[in-house]
Design a protein around this motif. Structure first.
Motif, PDB file in Angstrom:
ATOM      1  N   GLN A  80      26.419  26.002 -30.229  1.00 55.73           N
ATOM      2  CA  GLN A  80      25.493  25.048 -29.610  1.00 55.73           C
ATOM      3  C   GLN A  80      24.370  24.655 -30.560  1.00 55.73           C
ATOM      4  OE1 GLN A  80      23.969  26.384 -25.880  1.00 55.73           O
ATOM      5  NE2 GLN A  80      22.107  25.194 -26.055  1.00 55.73           N
ATOM      6  N   LEU A  81      23.752  25.659 -31.177  1.00 60.11           N
ATOM      7  CA  LEU A  81      22.584  25.344 -32.001  1.00 60.11           C
ATOM      8  C   LEU A  81      22.986  24.566 -33.254  1.00 60.11           C
ATOM      9  CD1 LEU A  81      20.289  28.428 -31.639  1.00 60.11           C
ATOM     10  CD2 LEU A  81      20.733  26.576 -30.096  1.00 60.11           C
TER      11      LEU A  81
ATOM     12  N   ASN B   2      17.582  26.650 -25.895  1.00 63.25           N
ATOM     13  CA  ASN B   2      18.357  27.330 -24.857  1.00 63.25           C
ATOM     14  C   ASN B   2      17.690  27.263 -23.493  1.00 63.25           C
ATOM     15  OD1 ASN B   2      20.104  28.153 -26.837  1.00 63.25           O
ATOM     16  ND2 ASN B   2      18.990  30.050 -27.186  1.00 63.25           N
TER      17      ASN B   2
ATOM     18  N   ILE C 177      19.480  35.022 -32.501  1.00 63.07           N
ATOM     19  CA  ILE C 177      20.303  35.041 -31.302  1.00 63.07           C
ATOM     20  C   ILE C 177      21.734  35.480 -31.622  1.00 63.07           C
ATOM     21  CG2 ILE C 177      21.281  33.540 -29.548  1.00 63.07           C
ATOM     22  CD1 ILE C 177      18.631  32.010 -29.643  1.00 63.07           C
TER      23      ILE C 177
ATOM     24  N   PRO D 296      23.723  30.120 -23.745  1.00 59.76           N
ATOM     25  CA  PRO D 296      23.799  31.428 -24.402  1.00 59.76           C
ATOM     26  C   PRO D 296      23.264  32.556 -23.521  1.00 59.76           C
ATOM     27  CG  PRO D 296      22.973  29.817 -25.924  1.00 59.76           C
ATOM     28  CD  PRO D 296      23.036  29.151 -24.596  1.00 59.76           C
TER      29      PRO D 296
ATOM     30  N   SER E   8      25.760  30.353 -28.602  1.00 57.05           N
ATOM     31  CA  SER E   8      24.538  29.820 -29.198  1.00 57.05           C
ATOM     32  C   SER E   8      24.810  29.368 -30.617  1.00 57.05           C
ATOM     33  CB  SER E   8      23.429  30.856 -29.148  1.00 57.05           C
ATOM     34  OG  SER E   8      23.583  31.765 -30.178  1.00 57.05           O
TER      35      SER E   8
END
Lengths: 409, 394, 202
Positions: free
Chosen positions: B159-160, B217, B137, B224, B156
């Motif tokens: 976040q990830l 996601n 991503i 994202p 992303s």
């Protein structure tokens, strides 16, 4: 108009514009308060690293062809500059070239999710200029059409602004009811979107048989449906976190920016043209003007939902009062108003929708100007967006409830 | 039956995973998602291609495959190509360690377990492999040469990475109970303890599943690709097969998260309360089907979330992760450890913890309901008079 | 190209059965009197038609008039700014302002004449709402507002020729040029005059 003359004028204008822009600091790289990294030094992690982002005109959340030039630091908006005009069709110019009744269909194309209110404002202006009395039945039906249109416009707003924040389901619920409202319009005037459903002095058609009864049924059903939308959103924690405290406008700012409609009412000013300067038969109807105090996106949502409930009340009262009668006032066949000027406005779903008409005594308006609520309300966007994130910008565009057809005309 | 050697069977199973999972994604999950969301949103969903729309997946696939594969002008061509591949392959690889059922008999003297590999670091392997998917991503967002994709990729990345932490920590609490990283052993132990780990690990489960939704996601954490903000984010510039790969990767990740949730917390292929005599008839259903049904339920939850929740804002998402989930998961580890120490060598402590969590959960549920009702009352009090239907009729 | 599209003013309109509304002088109206006192020499004329007060003021004084109306008379809300093009009249344009007062619940219309090329003092510093309205008026009529913080075209694009709502702007449009692609199209826009592909784009 020769080419030389044009280019000379153009040169003049460009020079003038450049001078003005420089004086006003347009195109300056940063807003005050943020420090850009000094030239030559590599930016550190916490410096402002400005990026210009084109938001629209092809973007799913700009509700049409709005372009916003964003200056962002990461996702934080330093500056948002709306760029409108992609849908400019010169409606005001067209008004000047056609007779008064021929202007009505053009108004449909301005705020295309609320055509009836546009028709209404246009007709009201000419009627005021002509000093024509609209028969009572026509007044009631006009109010019914207006309120249906307000409902449908608010439903579109509810659905689309929900999608902007990632809540997909309310959209389908809202559009289910909107379709039904459009069915009523279709049955009344044959069109669903561009209604052309009013005439100077009254209405083009009387209601069809059974229309009132079916509408009553629908209206009885509606409060429960509105409860459905509220259940999905009003107490939803994510919805509240996305909307509470976003794009706060104080009452003073609202007045300063000339904002009208739900925006000003969510900031605590109880001002609604239906109440302040009643037109048609709004003065005898019993309805409340919902207001809230905080002036944020959540309050604007609540105000609009409550307005939908008030519209239901108004609809019910109008349907009760309907009696057979004339639907068209005494209007001369050829409309030639006196050579005067007039301004009349109504409360459209978006705010004060006014028309300023200058007549020279002929059968066409010499000048017909529209005061578009969306256009004026959009001015507050840079103020509201500054310092928020890109995600909030989406919420803010939704909460202003713009229709680009009306912004650009 | 010389041919059915274990090695050969492993190859067959790998092939099955690689071939069947995309097919399941394409034909079952996507169709189910669209139909279920249709049902929740008072509309029909796809019902034209094939009987009841069953061939919609094939139609979508054909459409994606025949579309032009566009690479933006100033994109990093190789990375742009690499990103979707990186998104899919780890997700499919991770499936190798998921135990989908106990051994089945294929022929006389030939039986094979329903997993490709039972490695003793199974859970660790899973976490390691799935986090590679993040690169797909991020790189996809970066290589597209598009500001929106870039923002999506950045989102992303943050976040990830943030949500890997509570996810790992929530599994640590389970490891205290299982004392093994092997996924097969985790299921076996739940069988032996006659206790699914979801009960003592209720908090772990919530932390895991919420992080899992964020990792894949999906709504309400689909920042994202937030289509209303970033115009699809990292995959804006992808089309055709490459887009299909991203799509497949997302859904495969969903399957992985659901499979792990089922294996670790819901007893894998075990029927519910299998040791209770009155429920012994549940053993009639083959274990594999139990597994499938449980995974299906979690995938349904994903779909359910998607049609219910609005999207979080980015800073709120990070705040949720760092300020709530990570501290909570740390506290959770301590609580579970204490429960194990309470009755060393036995499971009583864990059972009691399960009851405690259950009671807490119910209490919180009713408190939330009460709070909502109070908020609603306040709101109604602030509405102008005569707004509600009841007031109208009066 | 300068085609006259305005119908000539109708003379001798037919009699209408109903008594028409008539405009009356509004010099004794309290707002007008307040304006004359507050901004000396500003008020040029005033009238009332259909209950709407119109005050015509001197062009240079318009910002002062707006400030006076806002501060002394509580017209806090600027409804609209627009213009009317009287092609043959001596100051060619009328710039028209509408203000609304919440306490009075009424509007006032203020007008000032402006010849082609004359600057009108901007009221965007008095009323923020007037910002875009003045930009639109500038865009549509070519009336420049001096002191405006950001006077750019708003509905048409930068590089557009002419001002569409002027009466001498043809309805079918002019060759608007395509300054959008300066590397492909010459400066000033569109295929050059000698280009056989040249056609009028509206």
């Amino acid at each position: 108009m020769t080419d030389e003359k044009l280019s000379q004028a153009e040169r003049d204008e460009a020079a003038y514009f450049a001078e003005r822009a420089a004086a006003a600091g347009v195109g300056r790289p940063l807003s005050q308060g943020d420090t850009p990294p000094a030239p030559g030094e590599p930016p550190t992690l916490f410096d402002v690293q400005e990026m210009e982002l084109n938001f629209g005109p092809q973007h799913p959340s700009t509700h049409g062809v709005l372009r916003i030039v964003l200056k962002v630091d990461g996702e934080k908006i330093l500056e948002a500059i709306p760029d409108v005009g992609f849908l400019h069709r010169g409606t005001e110019k067209l008004f000047e070239t056609e007779t008064y009744p021929m202007g009505i269909p053009h108004t449909d194309r301005m705020d295309y999710v609320a055509a009836a209110t546009n028709n209404h404002a246009f007709c009201l202006t000419i009627e005021k200029l002509l000093d024509v009395e609209v028969p009572r039945r026509a007044q009631l039906v006009r109010v019914i059409l207006d309120e249906l249109q307000r409902l449908s416009s608010h439903l579109v707003w509810l659905g689309t602004s929900g999608i902007d924040l990632g809540a997909v389901t309310p959209f389908w619920y809202a559009f289910r009811e909107r379709e039904q409202i459009l069915d009523f319009f279709e049955e009344y005037c044959g069109a669903r979107l561009t209604l052309n459903c009013m005439r100077i002095g009254g209405l083009p058609f009387d209601l069809t048989t059974g229309w009132v009864e079916r509408l009553l049924e629908f209206v009885d059903d509606l409060p429960a449906r509105i409860d459905d939308y509220e259940q999905l959103l009003t107490d939803n924690r994510i919805w509240k976190r996305r909307t509470v405290g976003i794009g706060v406008l104080t009452a003073a700012e609202c007045v300063e920016y000339g904002l009208t409609g739900p925006l000003i009412r969510a900031s605590g000013i109880e001002w609604d043209l239906r109440r302040a300067q009643p037109y048609e038969c709004y003065d005898e109807l019993d309805f409340a003007v919902p207001t809230r105090q905080n002036g944020d996106t959540y309050d604007r949502y609540i105000v609009r939902v409550q307005e939908m409930r008030q519209s239901v009340r108004i609809l019910r009262q109008c349907l009760d009062r309907l009696e057979p009668g004339e639907i068209r006032g005494k209007v001369p066949r050829v409309i030639k108003p006196p050579a005067e000027e007039i301004y009349a406005s109504i409360e459209s779903p978006k705010g004060e929708l006014g028309f300023y008409c200058v007549s020279n005594g002929s059968n066409r308006p010499y000048r017909m100007h529209c005061r578009p609520p969306s256009f004026i309300n959009l001015q507050a966007l840079p103020k509201m967006a500054k310092g928020h994130l890109i995600s909030d910008l989406v919420a803010l565009i939704g909460t202003i409830d713009i229709v680009l057809g009306e912004v650009d005309r | 039956m010389k041919i059915l050697t274990p090695t050969f069977l492993t190859y067959v199973k790998v092939l099955l995973i690689v071939a069947v999972v995309p097919a399941i994604v394409g034909f079952v999950i996507v169709l189910a998602e669209r139909r279920i969301m249709g049902f929740m949103q008072v509309r029909l969903g796809p019902n034209r291609v094939g009987p009841k729309g069953t061939l919609q997946g094939l139609a979508d696939l054909l459409k994606l495959v025949t579309k032009e594969d566009v690479t933006p002008a100033r994109a990093e061509k190789f990375v742009h190509f690499l990103a979707p591949v990186l998104a899919v392959i780890p997700a499919l690889t991770a499936l190798a360690v998921i135990p989908m059922g106990p051994s089945i008999r294929l022929a006389r003297h030939v039986s094979t377990p329903l997993w490709v590999a039972d490695i003793n670091i199974g859970l660790l392997f899973l976490l390691a492999i799935t986090s590679i998917g993040v690169y797909g991503i991020i790189l996809g967002g970066w290589a597209s040469n598009n500001k929106y994709s870039m923002l999506g990729g950045l989102r992303s990345a943050a976040q990830l990475v943030s949500y890997e932490v509570p996810m790992g920590l929530s599994l640590v609490a389970v490891l205290l109970m299982t004392r093994s990283l092997s996924l097969v052993e985790i299921v076996m132990r739940q069988d032996r303890m006659q206790l699914w780990f979801v009960f003592p690990g209720l908090l772990s489960f919530f932390l895991y599943f919420v992080s899992g939704v964020a990792e894949t996601n999906r709504n309400p954490f689909d920042l994202p690709e937030a289509e209303s903000e970033l115009v699809s984010g990292f995959n804006t510039e992808y089309s055709g097969v490459k887009f299909a790969f991203f799509f497949l990767g997302e859904y495969a990740a969903m399957i992985i998260i659901s499979c792990v949730a089922v294996t670790v917390f819901f007893g894998g292929w075990l029927p519910p309360f299998g040791h209770v005599k009155a429920l012994s008839f549940l053993h009639i259903v083959p274990p594999f089907l139990w597994f499938l049904a449980k995974v299906g339920f979690f995938i349904f939850c994903y779909i359910w979330f998607r049609s219910t929740f609005p999207r979080y804002r980015f800073d709120q998402l990070m705040a949720l992760g760092w300020k709530w989930m990570i501290p909570l998961s740390l506290v959770n580890i301590v609580i579970v450890a204490l429960a194990i120490l309470w009755t060393p060598g036995r499971t009583d402590g864990l059972v009691r913890l399960g009851w405690l969590f259950g009671a807490l959960f119910l209490l919180m549920f009713f408190l939330a309901k009460l709070r909502q009702a109070l908020a609603r009352r306040d709101r109604l009090a602030s509405e102008p008079a005569g707004t509600r239907q009841s007031a109208l009729k009066a | 190209m300068a085609e006259e599209i305005t119908p000539p003013a109708a003379t001798g309109a037919k009699e209408v059965a109903k008594p028409k509304l008539v405009a009356t002088d509004a010099a004794s109206h309290p707002w007008v009197m307040s304006l004359s006192a507050g901004v000396p020499g500003a008020v040029v004329a005033s009238k009332t038609f259909a209950g709407q007060v119109t005050v015509t003021v001197a062009r240079e004084k318009i910002a002062d008039v707006a400030r006076h109306l806002k501060q002394a008379e509580d017209f806090a809300y600027c409804v609209d700014v627009t213009a009317v093009d009287w092609k043959e009249r001596a100051p060619r344009f009328d710039v028209v302002y509408h203000f609304y007062s919440f306490s009075k619940n009424d509007r006032i219309r203020v007008k000032c004449g402006a010849a082609d090329g004359e600057d009108v003092p901007s009221i965007a510093r008095v009323y923020l709402a007037a910002n875009w309205c003045e930009r639109e008026t500038f865009d549509m009529f070519g009336i420049r507002f001096s002191g405006h913080p950001d006077l750019r075209r708003i509905l048409t694009w930068e590089g557009f020729h002419g001002h569409p709502l002027r009466k001498d702007f043809p309805l079918e449009g002019i060759d608007t040029g395509a300054a959008i692609y300066p590397e492909e199209w010459p400066e000033g826009g569109g295929p050059g005059a000698s280009d056989p592909n040249r056609k009028v784009v509206s």
